[in-house]
Each structure stands twice: as structure tokens, then as C-alpha cells.
Write a protein that holds these residues in place. Structure first.
Motif, mmCIF file in Angstrom:
data_model
loop_
_atom_site.group_PDB
_atom_site.id
_atom_site.type_symbol
_atom_site.label_atom_id
_atom_site.label_comp_id
_atom_site.label_asym_id
_atom_site.label_seq_id
_atom_site.Cartn_x
_atom_site.Cartn_y
_atom_site.Cartn_z
ATOM 1 N N ASP A 221 2.089 2.402 4.745
ATOM 2 C CA ASP A 221 1.820 3.256 3.658
ATOM 3 C C ASP A 221 0.440 4.210 3.823
ATOM 4 O OD1 ASP A 221 3.608 2.110 1.722
ATOM 5 O OD2 ASP A 221 2.728 0.385 1.249
ATOM 6 N N ILE A 225 -1.191 6.889 1.365
ATOM 7 C CA ILE A 225 -2.555 6.564 0.667
ATOM 8 C C ILE A 225 -3.462 7.881 1.004
ATOM 9 C CG2 ILE A 225 -4.206 5.111 0.505
ATOM 10 C CD1 ILE A 225 -2.263 2.795 0.813
ATOM 11 N N TYR A 303 1.438 13.000 -5.287
ATOM 12 C CA TYR A 303 1.158 11.724 -5.518
ATOM 13 C C TYR A 303 -0.318 11.708 -5.978
ATOM 14 C CZ TYR A 303 5.542 9.917 -4.376
ATOM 15 O OH TYR A 303 6.989 9.647 -4.368
ATOM 16 N N PHE A 306 -1.752 5.088 -6.850
ATOM 17 C CA PHE A 306 -0.907 3.918 -6.236
ATOM 18 C C PHE A 306 -1.454 2.639 -6.700
ATOM 19 C CE2 PHE A 306 -4.237 4.765 -3.301
ATOM 20 C CZ PHE A 306 -4.936 3.570 -2.867
ATOM 21 N N THR A 314 3.331 -0.574 -1.777
ATOM 22 C CA THR A 314 2.683 0.249 -2.690
ATOM 23 C C THR A 314 3.624 0.989 -3.430
ATOM 24 O OG1 THR A 314 0.859 0.237 -1.043
ATOM 25 C CG2 THR A 314 0.994 1.555 -2.933
ATOM 26 N N PHE A 316 3.831 4.458 -5.471
ATOM 27 C CA PHE A 316 2.953 5.703 -5.570
ATOM 28 C C PHE A 316 3.788 6.468 -6.913
ATOM 29 C CE2 PHE A 316 2.769 4.681 -1.416
ATOM 30 C CZ PHE A 316 1.454 4.979 -0.882
ATOM 31 N N HIS A 323 1.402 5.438 -13.811
ATOM 32 C CA HIS A 323 0.537 4.498 -12.966
ATOM 33 C C HIS A 323 0.167 3.578 -13.773
ATOM 34 C CE1 HIS A 323 -2.746 2.868 -10.597
ATOM 35 N NE2 HIS A 323 -3.674 3.028 -11.463
#
Length: 340
Positions: A221, A225, A303, A306, A314, A316, A323
Motif C-alpha cells: 500500500d 499512500i 485518491y 484512505f 487499505t 482508498f 471516505h
């Protein structure tokens, strides 16, 4: 008269032969077996006489005087090197001297996990009785020393103490260990290459990588991220990373905490990325190589959010509404968090 002189001469020669044979036997023999091992510490300034005394006390030699004479005759009395050595009773005096002159002190492997911060490292070292935590923290936060190590001004060496396993001896100094960790960081960073599309300075790259490291539940991830955070920086949106708040509290109080309150989120400090639209004041951990790679080679995405699914992966999302739905599903849902 001649007979008396001859007799005296023979006695001298005989005594010399006897002592030479006895000395040779001492130098070539061991007092015991290799299974009978012991540890000898040789700090700076220890004399050969003191070493001989310690060796005799530990039954590693049979005579202090003969050992000192042997060391002097073989020009080895000044070859002692600081260290902590494993010796055994199956070793001859020459073998013992070879070890004491080698400088090959006992090494203890100490592992600093990826994402460890300077406070974590200080505690690991203190728990192993290498250095006092306060001594280590004072060094890595010393402005003069930080400038000397990095060539730039920074709040500390946080972020530049490369996390992996190091072999430390009982006589390793804090500066020697820190130098090794910074050198290892530099060695790794040089091999990463420069990505012209990433418009961040080296210190900013390290700072962002330290946040990515703390936010990553799964190594796969990290590039995504990193993409989310870079997208936010470009749009002027606060990073809103909880680990930055935790680090700010730790820096202010010296005490770690696992829980964040609403007051913590709203209270500004130089690491709180909920209250500033930029990177934190400095790194919040010491990122591993993969976190640095992720920042230098982020995924391409739109994105902006997350959330952890609590299973190491995770979710996203592009919008705040998406979210919030993810937070409700995975963070506020007791069933989703059960046992995790």
C-alpha cells in the motif's frame, strides 16, 4: 680453579637451558581445554600487567610473570586493543595475545524495526544496557551534531537512522552507532535514484516517507499512500495523519500515547498535520528503504483519502463522502473491528 670455572659455566648454561625449555613449554601449552571459556574485558588504558593478572585469576595462564616476559620478548606488550573477548583455557599465551590484539570484540546484534523513532531506539538500547536513553536522545537532538551529520539544519537525526540490524559491542560509543546508522541511510539513499517528477527536497522526501511508514498496514500500500499525501500537498489539503499528532505529543511530553482525543486534533503543534497544510516539522520515524522508494515513485492516482480495513489492507477513496462510508464500515463498526 679451571675446574671451578667450568663447573660454574656449566651451571649457568644448564640453568639457561632449563629456563628456556620451561619458558618455551609455557608459551606453547594451554592450561585446560577449549570447552572452558570465559570473557575478558580490556578497556582503554589497561596495562599488560593488569591483563596478565586478570588472565591468571581466570585460570587462562599459569604464570603472570612468564606471560608478561613472553609479551615483552615478542614485542606484543603494546598491541592490546580495547574490547570484550571470548577466551578459553585451551588457548596458548600466543593465541591469547593474538585475540587481544585483534580488536574483534564480542558483537551483539540489535534490531531497530522500520518506523522506529528516536525514542523507540533509545529505549531499545537502554533495555539492552548499551546506553542510557537520555544520553542517546541528547546526542541525536544536539543541533551542532545534527548539522555535522546531515549538513543541514534539522530538529534531530530522526528519519536518518536507518532501521535494520546492527552489531554493537560493549565498547561501542553512541557516536559510533549513530554514525553507522546515518552512513547506512546515506548508502541506501544514494541507490534510490532521483525522480524529477517528485518536487520535494531530500529532507521533505525523508519526512514524507516517515509518515508513509507509520501509515502503512501493508507494504504493497505504500506507493498508493504516498500518492494520497502528494495529491493532498499539491491541492493544499492538510495531510491529516494521526501518527503526526502522536509524535507531536511524544515530543512535547516525552511520553508515548496510543489514543488521540478531539482536543489533540484541534490543538496545533509543529507536527500536527490536521492544523497545518504542509508536511510536519520533521520526520516522525525512521523509514525503511521501501517507504523511501514509495515517496520517490508514488502511484499515480486521484485518491485523497484512505482508511484501514483492519485486516492489513487499505481502502482508498476520492471523495470525503466515500471516505466517511469507509470509516463507518471499518472503523466505527464493532463487528469489523472485532478481534483486530
Amino acid at each position: 680453579m679451571k675446574s671451578l670455572v667450568l663447573t660454574f659455566a656449566l651451571l649457568i648454561v644448564g640453568s639457561a637451558v632449563f629456563f628456556a625449555f620451561d619458558f618455551f613449554r609455557f608459551a606453547a601449552s594451554a592450561p585446560g581445554t577449549v570447552e572452558e571459556a570465559t570473557i575478558l574485558e580490556v578497556p582503554n588504558g589497561m596495562t599488560m600487567g593488569k591483563v596478565a593478572s586478570r588472565l591468571k585469576e581466570q585460570s587462562l595462564i599459569t604464570s603472570e610473570l612468564k606471560f608478561r616476559i613472553f609479551a615483552k620478548l615478542t614485542s606484543q606488550q603494546n598491541r592490546l586493543k580495547r574490547g570484550e573477548y571470548v577466551l578459553n583455557r585451551g588457548m596458548t599465551p600466543q593465541e591469547i595475545l593474538d585475540v587481544l590484539a585483534s580488536g574483534k570484540s564480542i558483537q551483539y546484534p540489535v534490531t531497530f524495526p522500520e518506523g522506529s523513532n528516536i525514542y523507540d531506539i533509545a529505549q531499545i538500547l537502554a533495555a539492552r544496557n548499551f546506553f542510557k536513553a537520555e544520553e542517546f536522545l541528547a546526542l541525536v537532538r544536539d543541533p551542532v551534531y545534527v548539522q555535522q551529520m546531515l549538513g543541514v539544519q534539522a530538529p534531530s537525526l530522526e528519519g536518518y537512522l536507518f532501521p535494520e540490524t546492527y552489531n554493537i559491542t560493549k565498547f561501542t560509543s553512541p557516536k559510533e552507532l549513530v554514525r553507522a546508522m546515518v552512513d547506512r541511510f546515506n548508502e541506501n539513499y544514494k541507490t534510490l535514484g532521483i525522480n524529477a517528477s517528485v518536487s520535494l527536497t531530500k529532507h521533505e522526501i525523508v519526512t514524507l516517507a516517515s509518515v508513509v511508514e507509520k501509515e502503512s498496514g501493508s507494504p504493497t500500500d505504500r506507493p498508493m499512500i504516498a500518492s494520497v499525501f502528494i495529491n493532498r500537498l499539491q491541492k493544499g489539503i492538510p495531510l491529516q495523519s494521526d501518527p503526526t499528532i502522536l509524535y507531536g505529543i511524544l515530543e512535547e511530553t516525552g511520553k508515548p500515547t496510543a489514543n488521540i482525543t478531539k482536543a489533540d486534533i484541534l490543538r496545533p503543534n509543529r507536527y500536527n498535520t490536521y492544523t497545518v497544510k504542509r508536511l510536519p516539522y520533521g520526520p516522525i520515524s525512521n523509514p525503511g528503504r521501501e517507504a523511501l522508494v514509495a515517496v520517490l515513485n508514488p502511484a499515480v492516482s486521484e485518491y485523497l483519502f484512505f482508511v484501514s480495513r483492519n485486516d492489513g489492507t487499505t481502502l482508498f477513496t476520492k471523495t470525503y463522502e466515500q471516505h466517511l462510508q469507509g470509516v463507518k464500515s471499518f472503523q466505527m463498526n464493532p463487528t469489523a473491528r472485532e478481534g483486530k
